[in-house]
Scaffold this motif. Structure first.
Motif, mmCIF file in Angstrom:
data_model
loop_
_atom_site.group_PDB
_atom_site.id
_atom_site.type_symbol
_atom_site.label_atom_id
_atom_site.label_comp_id
_atom_site.label_asym_id
_atom_site.label_seq_id
_atom_site.Cartn_x
_atom_site.Cartn_y
_atom_site.Cartn_z
ATOM 1 N N ALA A 124 -36.061 39.465 -48.486
ATOM 2 C CA ALA A 124 -37.028 39.044 -47.469
ATOM 3 C C ALA A 124 -36.879 39.868 -46.194
ATOM 4 O O ALA A 124 -37.880 40.284 -45.585
ATOM 5 N N LEU A 125 -35.631 40.120 -45.779
ATOM 6 C CA LEU A 125 -35.415 40.944 -44.590
ATOM 7 C C LEU A 125 -35.946 42.359 -44.793
ATOM 8 O O LEU A 125 -36.644 42.904 -43.932
ATOM 9 N N ALA A 126 -35.609 42.951 -45.930
ATOM 10 C CA ALA A 126 -36.009 44.334 -46.195
ATOM 11 C C ALA A 126 -37.521 44.487 -46.280
ATOM 12 O O ALA A 126 -38.069 45.525 -45.888
ATOM 13 N N GLU A 127 -38.184 43.475 -46.785
ATOM 14 C CA GLU A 127 -39.640 43.549 -46.926
ATOM 15 C C GLU A 127 -40.358 43.262 -45.615
ATOM 16 O O GLU A 127 -41.532 43.608 -45.457
ATOM 17 N N ALA A 128 -39.656 42.648 -44.657
ATOM 18 C CA ALA A 128 -40.301 42.249 -43.407
ATOM 19 C C ALA A 128 -40.405 43.382 -42.405
ATOM 20 O O ALA A 128 -41.254 43.342 -41.499
ATOM 21 N N VAL A 129 -39.515 44.401 -42.525
ATOM 22 C CA VAL A 129 -39.483 45.477 -41.532
ATOM 23 C C VAL A 129 -39.314 46.819 -42.227
ATOM 24 O O VAL A 129 -38.880 46.898 -43.378
ATOM 25 N N ASP A 130 -39.637 47.870 -41.497
ATOM 26 C CA ASP A 130 -39.436 49.232 -41.992
ATOM 27 C C ASP A 130 -38.219 49.855 -41.304
ATOM 28 O O ASP A 130 -38.280 50.954 -40.749
ATOM 29 N N LEU A 131 -37.113 49.139 -41.334
ATOM 30 C CA LEU A 131 -35.877 49.608 -40.722
ATOM 31 C C LEU A 131 -34.765 49.609 -41.757
ATOM 32 O O LEU A 131 -34.751 48.765 -42.659
ATOM 33 N N PRO A 132 -33.804 50.526 -41.646
ATOM 34 C CA PRO A 132 -32.621 50.453 -42.513
ATOM 35 C C PRO A 132 -31.900 49.130 -42.287
ATOM 36 O O PRO A 132 -31.814 48.633 -41.156
ATOM 37 N N LEU A 133 -31.367 48.577 -43.362
ATOM 38 C CA LEU A 133 -30.666 47.299 -43.305
ATOM 39 C C LEU A 133 -29.198 47.510 -43.659
ATOM 40 O O LEU A 133 -28.878 48.115 -44.681
ATOM 41 N N PHE A 134 -28.309 47.010 -42.794
ATOM 42 C CA PHE A 134 -26.884 46.953 -43.078
ATOM 43 C C PHE A 134 -26.574 45.603 -43.715
ATOM 44 O O PHE A 134 -26.815 44.555 -43.096
#
Length: 300
Positions: A124-134
């Motif tokens: 859900a986090l990854a799909e919500a934004v176009d930013l790299p996720l740690f």
């Protein structure tokens, strides 16, 4: 800002006035110090920031202050961990809207999710934004510890997970396991632990370390020497840090706040809740000694 994150990413500490309200000028001074000290990036707010004592409004406000203050000079990674998915997603979108370079998160940390629910959370986090996720990998009261194979499985199905903050003990072997399991499917693994084992972590292939802002210059000097090929010089700094790190193992965040105060960055070492751990006279002398040992590596 940058395609690949590397180096010392300094964790900013929550700064409070004597009355318990957030000290915004002190926070901005900490950001200025971190950049002047040569840190390669900034992280805010995560566990060392004591994000759990901040309101959501404060988290949004301080994120905006931080991003305005850094003004694109170094990458900023915003922590978005909360107690449920939707609020973390909202903070991630807010961070993106105000110019963050990446986000970092634990899974929900009060009623811990199952493995499957944690997977859904990161998706859900990854799909919500176009930013790299740690992905923050740690055990303890707040975190969830994933195996290298579990992380590799999530990375394979969630392309937004590009980095791992590895904090499971022993940290060195954990970094090696994650790198072996994930291979080139991630861009890097960062360690924690106040740079206690930084040279060895870098030898294992770590991308850097997320550590407290108070010693940003000393940690950055150790990292910069290592990547420049001066590994003996990096080890010398590591040895000189030992006395300080021993004290930090006893006094924790209170020692970091005291160093920030000594460096003229913050006015008060107050916490919002709970009493500060007070050093006795002999430990104050030990801190004085540790500070003297680190003097050659202070850039600010």
């Amino acid at each position: 800002m940058t395609e690949t994150f590397r180096g010392i990413y300094a964790i900013q500490y929550s700064t409070f006035r004597e009355d318990g309200y957030f000290d915004e000028p002190g926070f901005e001074a900490q950001v200025d110090f971190t950049i002047a000290a040569g840190a390669h990036g900034i992280v805010w707010p995560v566990m060392a920031s004591e994000f759990t004592v901040l309101t959501e409004a404060e988290r949004r406000r301080t994120t905006e202050l931080l991003l305005a203050r850094t003004a694109g000079r170094i990458p900023v990674v915003i922590g978005v961990a909360t107690v449920w998915t939707e609020s973390s997603v909202a903070l991630a979108q807010h961070a993106q809207d105000h110019g963050a370079d990446a986000i970092i998160s634990l899974p929900p940390y009060v009623q811990k999710p199952t493995r499957g629910q944690a997977f859904t959370f990161y998706r859900a986090l990854a799909e919500a934004v176009d930013l790299p996720l740690f992905l923050q990998n740690c055990g303890g009261a707040m975190g969830m510890a994933f195996s290298g194979e579990e992380i590799a499985g999530m990375v394979a199905e969630i392309p937004g997970i590009q980095y791992v903050k590895e904090e499971t003990s022993p940290m060195g072997p954990s970094i090696s396991r994650v790198l072996a399991a994930c291979g080139n499917s991630i861009k890097g693994v960062f360690a924690g632990g106040a740079c206690r084992e930084l040279p060895r972590e870098l030898e294992r292939g770590a991308a850097g370390n997320m550590s407290s802002a108070a010693l940003s210059d000393i940690f950055a000097e150790m990292y910069d020497r290592y990547v420049a090929g001066d590994r003996d010089g990096a080890r010398e700094i590591q040895f000189r840090l030992l006395t300080y790190l021993n004290l930090q193992s006893h006094y924790g965040h209170d020692l970091v706040r005291e160093v920030l105060r000594r460096r003229g960055i913050i006015a008060s070492t107050c916490r919002r809740f709970g009493a500060n751990k007070q050093m006795d006279e002999q430990d104050v002398e030990e801190l004085d000694y540790a500070w003297e040992q680190l003097q050659p590596y202070r850039r600010v």
